[in-house]
Design a protein around this motif. Structure first.
Motif, PDB file in Angstrom:
ATOM      1  N   PRO A 118      59.709  29.389 -52.448  1.00 14.50           N
ATOM      2  CA  PRO A 118      59.705  27.920 -52.264  1.00 14.50           C
ATOM      3  C   PRO A 118      58.300  27.367 -52.089  1.00 14.50           C
ATOM      4  CG  PRO A 118      60.380  29.015 -50.242  1.00 14.50           C
ATOM      5  CD  PRO A 118      60.211  30.103 -51.259  1.00 14.50           C
ATOM      6  N   LYS A 119      57.760  26.795 -53.155  1.00 19.37           N
ATOM      7  CA  LYS A 119      56.430  26.177 -53.081  1.00 19.37           C
ATOM      8  C   LYS A 119      56.559  24.676 -52.829  1.00 19.37           C
ATOM      9  CE  LYS A 119      55.219  29.374 -56.740  1.00 19.37           C
ATOM     10  NZ  LYS A 119      54.898  29.465 -58.165  1.00 19.37           N
ATOM     11  N   LYS A 120      57.617  24.107 -53.375  1.00 22.31           N
ATOM     12  CA  LYS A 120      57.930  22.690 -53.198  1.00 22.31           C
ATOM     13  C   LYS A 120      59.437  22.594 -53.306  1.00 22.31           C
ATOM     14  CE  LYS A 120      56.461  22.249 -58.029  1.00 22.31           C
ATOM     15  NZ  LYS A 120      55.535  21.577 -58.945  1.00 22.31           N
ATOM     16  N   SER A 121      59.972  21.458 -53.695  1.00 23.17           N
ATOM     17  CA  SER A 121      61.419  21.332 -53.841  1.00 23.17           C
ATOM     18  C   SER A 121      61.939  22.350 -54.856  1.00 23.17           C
ATOM     19  CB  SER A 121      61.768  19.916 -54.321  1.00 23.17           C
ATOM     20  OG  SER A 121      63.049  19.864 -54.889  1.00 23.17           O
ATOM     21  N   LEU A 122      62.939  23.156 -54.438  1.00 21.84           N
ATOM     22  CA  LEU A 122      63.500  24.136 -55.364  1.00 21.84           C
ATOM     23  C   LEU A 122      64.116  23.462 -56.580  1.00 21.84           C
ATOM     24  CD1 LEU A 122      65.215  26.895 -53.176  1.00 21.84           C
ATOM     25  CD2 LEU A 122      63.267  27.161 -54.718  1.00 21.84           C
ATOM     26  N   ASP A 124      54.004  21.895 -49.760  1.00 22.90           N
ATOM     27  CA  ASP A 124      54.176  20.438 -49.727  1.00 22.90           C
ATOM     28  C   ASP A 124      54.413  19.942 -48.310  1.00 22.90           C
ATOM     29  OD1 ASP A 124      53.851  20.351 -52.429  1.00 22.90           O
ATOM     30  OD2 ASP A 124      55.828  19.548 -52.897  1.00 22.90           O
ATOM     31  N   ARG A 125      55.281  20.626 -47.583  1.00 22.48           N
ATOM     32  CA  ARG A 125      55.590  20.188 -46.226  1.00 22.48           C
ATOM     33  C   ARG A 125      54.389  20.365 -45.292  1.00 22.48           C
ATOM     34  NH1 ARG A 125      61.000  22.062 -47.429  1.00 22.48           N
ATOM     35  NH2 ARG A 125      60.680  24.112 -46.464  1.00 22.48           N
ATOM     36  N   ALA A 126      53.594  21.399 -45.540  1.00 16.73           N
ATOM     37  CA  ALA A 126      52.384  21.584 -44.738  1.00 16.73           C
ATOM     38  C   ALA A 126      51.396  20.441 -44.972  1.00 16.73           C
ATOM     39  CB  ALA A 126      51.739  22.924 -45.071  1.00 16.73           C
ATOM     40  N   ILE A 127      51.242  20.051 -46.236  1.00 14.15           N
ATOM     41  CA  ILE A 127      50.352  18.924 -46.562  1.00 14.15           C
ATOM     42  C   ILE A 127      50.884  17.638 -45.957  1.00 14.15           C
ATOM     43  CG2 ILE A 127      49.452  17.514 -48.451  1.00 14.15           C
ATOM     44  CD1 ILE A 127      49.472  20.095 -50.170  1.00 14.15           C
ATOM     45  N   GLU A 128      52.197  17.418 -46.072  1.00 17.38           N
ATOM     46  CA  GLU A 128      52.803  16.218 -45.495  1.00 17.38           C
ATOM     47  C   GLU A 128      52.589  16.162 -43.986  1.00 17.38           C
ATOM     48  OE1 GLU A 128      56.806  16.699 -46.807  1.00 17.38           O
ATOM     49  OE2 GLU A 128      56.332  16.146 -48.887  1.00 17.38           O
ATOM     50  N   ALA A 129      52.640  17.320 -43.336  1.00 17.77           N
ATOM     51  CA  ALA A 129      52.445  17.354 -41.886  1.00 17.77           C
ATOM     52  C   ALA A 129      51.035  16.913 -41.513  1.00 17.77           C
ATOM     53  CB  ALA A 129      52.719  18.767 -41.358  1.00 17.77           C
ATOM     54  N   VAL A 130      50.043  17.291 -42.331  1.00 20.40           N
ATOM     55  CA  VAL A 130      48.668  16.841 -42.085  1.00 20.40           C
ATOM     56  C   VAL A 130      48.548  15.341 -42.302  1.00 20.40           C
ATOM     57  CG1 VAL A 130      46.290  16.982 -42.924  1.00 20.40           C
ATOM     58  CG2 VAL A 130      47.615  19.062 -42.628  1.00 20.40           C
ATOM     59  N   LEU A 131      49.059  14.863 -43.411  1.00 23.23           N
ATOM     60  CA  LEU A 131      48.905  13.450 -43.754  1.00 23.23           C
ATOM     61  C   LEU A 131      49.649  12.537 -42.783  1.00 23.23           C
ATOM     62  CD1 LEU A 131      49.201  13.655 -47.648  1.00 23.23           C
ATOM     63  CD2 LEU A 131      47.130  13.264 -46.294  1.00 23.23           C
ATOM     64  N   VAL A 142      50.439  17.497 -37.646  1.00 23.42           N
ATOM     65  CA  VAL A 142      49.501  18.572 -37.291  1.00 23.42           C
ATOM     66  C   VAL A 142      48.098  18.107 -37.655  1.00 23.42           C
ATOM     67  CG1 VAL A 142      51.176  20.443 -37.609  1.00 23.42           C
ATOM     68  CG2 VAL A 142      49.719  19.742 -39.531  1.00 23.42           C
ATOM     69  N   ASP A 143      47.107  18.792 -37.102  1.00 23.98           N
ATOM     70  CA  ASP A 143      45.720  18.416 -37.356  1.00 23.98           C
ATOM     71  C   ASP A 143      45.146  19.055 -38.615  1.00 23.98           C
ATOM     72  OD1 ASP A 143      45.212  16.822 -34.921  1.00 23.98           O
ATOM     73  OD2 ASP A 143      45.606  18.718 -33.899  1.00 23.98           O
ATOM     74  N   ALA A 144      45.683  20.208 -39.000  1.00 21.07           N
ATOM     75  CA  ALA A 144      45.147  20.923 -40.160  1.00 21.07           C
ATOM     76  C   ALA A 144      46.227  21.825 -40.736  1.00 21.07           C
ATOM     77  CB  ALA A 144      43.922  21.748 -39.767  1.00 21.07           C
ATOM     78  N   ALA A 145      46.018  22.297 -41.963  1.00 18.68           N
ATOM     79  CA  ALA A 145      46.994  23.194 -42.598  1.00 18.68           C
ATOM     80  C   ALA A 145      46.296  24.116 -43.575  1.00 18.68           C
ATOM     81  CB  ALA A 145      48.074  22.399 -43.320  1.00 18.68           C
ATOM     82  N   PHE A 146      46.796  25.344 -43.653  1.00 23.43           N
ATOM     83  CA  PHE A 146      46.367  26.299 -44.677  1.00 23.43           C
ATOM     84  C   PHE A 146      47.347  26.212 -45.845  1.00 23.43           C
ATOM     85  CE2 PHE A 146      44.341  28.201 -40.971  1.00 23.43           C
ATOM     86  CZ  PHE A 146      43.112  28.609 -41.479  1.00 23.43           C
ATOM     87  N   VAL A 147      46.840  25.903 -47.029  1.00 29.65           N
ATOM     88  CA  VAL A 147      47.691  25.768 -48.210  1.00 29.65           C
ATOM     89  C   VAL A 147      46.973  26.319 -49.434  1.00 29.65           C
ATOM     90  CG1 VAL A 147      48.878  23.717 -47.315  1.00 29.65           C
ATOM     91  CG2 VAL A 147      46.853  23.438 -48.751  1.00 29.65           C
ATOM     92  N   SER A 148      47.736  26.483 -50.495  1.00 31.47           N
ATOM     93  CA  SER A 148      47.184  26.871 -51.788  1.00 31.47           C
ATOM     94  C   SER A 148      46.447  25.691 -52.404  1.00 31.47           C
ATOM     95  CB  SER A 148      48.327  27.308 -52.707  1.00 31.47           C
ATOM     96  OG  SER A 148      47.972  27.178 -54.061  1.00 31.47           O
TER      97      SER A 148
END
Length: 291
Positions: free
Chosen positions: A37-41, A186-193, A197-203
């Motif tokens: 799961p990278k984004k919506s399946l 996607d959800r990690a990025i959304e959490a930052v924006l 959360v204050d930061a996220a590790f993503v691809s």
């Protein structure tokens, strides 16, 4: 004469064993495909649809996509035989390979460049913050909240726990105030924006996709740290599939066709190339560090 008879007997035993191995391989009536799961399946499988239909045509059997909602579940499906073909993250591939050396990485995308990723067949693990955040360096993360992606993710878990620690000297568990697993990039990025959360590790590739879909402007995210290049996610085949089935799947993935081109265009990819264990072997040491 006895030596000759023993040699003949050994050859017969070897031939019988080879014949048994051949007959024991899997000729699926339905080929099952799953992806991490990278984004919506639903979106991921919609993108895969042209290639699914081409595989179905070439193999002459139904090809079905399987909804699996974690990296580990895709690995377990591939190892158990419930999944015949999977798109795995690099670290997930190494984990599967350790448990079943017969699984095979066969192909991976190469992509156009984006805001965070150069064109080619490699991406990076990024530590991202919101552009307007007061966090200017890694040291400013002390006591802050950080999102990872999934325990099986290469860029969203493995690299932060190993390479990032080695290069920065920061052990996340001891340094930041709160860590969460967002479940997808996607959800990690959304959490930052959203400020969750204050930061996220993503691809870096997933960040480019997020921006490319218009979910965010390129200037809304700022990079604090970048890993060494990582080869893109491999399409991986179950060790249980018969060799002729594996060969036909390889041909579909690696031979230009209208269906494959449609998939590449949808993904924003420029090609698909053959890969092997050697492309991911350097990750073995990192995976072993987390055991």
């Amino acid at each position: 004469m006895k030596l000759i008879l023993r040699g003949v007997t050994l050859l017969l035993m070897m031939a019988t064993g080879m014949a048994w191995a051949e007959s024991a391989c899997k000729q699926p009536r339905v080929l099952h495909f799953a992806t991490i799961p990278k984004k919506s399946l639903a979106q991921q499988y919609e993108e895969f649809e042209p290639l699914r239909q081409e595989l179905q045509r070439v193999l002459g059997i139904p090809v079905r996509t399987v909804s699996v909602h974690s990296y580990q579940a895709v690995i377990e499906g591939l190892l158990s035989g419930a999944v015949d073909m999977a798109e795995l993250g690099p670290a997930a591939y190494i984990q599967a390979k350790e448990r079943d050396p017969g699984v095979q990485a066969v192909a991976a995308y190469s992509f156009r460049g984006g805001p965070f990723t150069p064109e080619g067949s490699y991406y990076n693990s990024l530590l991202l913050v919101k552009a307007g955040a007061r966090i200017k360096s890694i040291r400013d993360l002390k006591g802050r909240s950080v999102a990872l992606t999934d325990p099986g993710s290469t860029s969203g878990a493995l690299i932060p726990m190993t390479e990032f620690k080695r290069e920065s000297g920061v052990v996340l568990a001891d340094y930041v105030g709160r860590r969460i697993y967002a479940g997808s990039h996607d959800r990690a990025i959304e959490a930052v924006l959203s400020g969750a959360v204050d930061a996220a590790f993503v691809s870096s590739r997933r960040a480019d996709d997020y921006i490319g879909r218009g979910e965010s402007k390129a200037g809304a995210l700022r990079e604090l740290w970048r890993s060494r290049p990582i080869h893109y996610d491999p399409f991986t085949l179950s060790s249980q599939l018969c060799p002729e089935v594996q060969t036909r799947i390889r041909q579909v993935l690696l031979t230009p066709s209208p269906a494959r081109q449609q998939l590449l265009d949808t993904k924003g990819a420029v090609g698909m190339q053959a890969v092997s264990d050697e492309d991911y072997r350097w990750l073995e040491q990192l995976v072993s560090q987390l055991k």
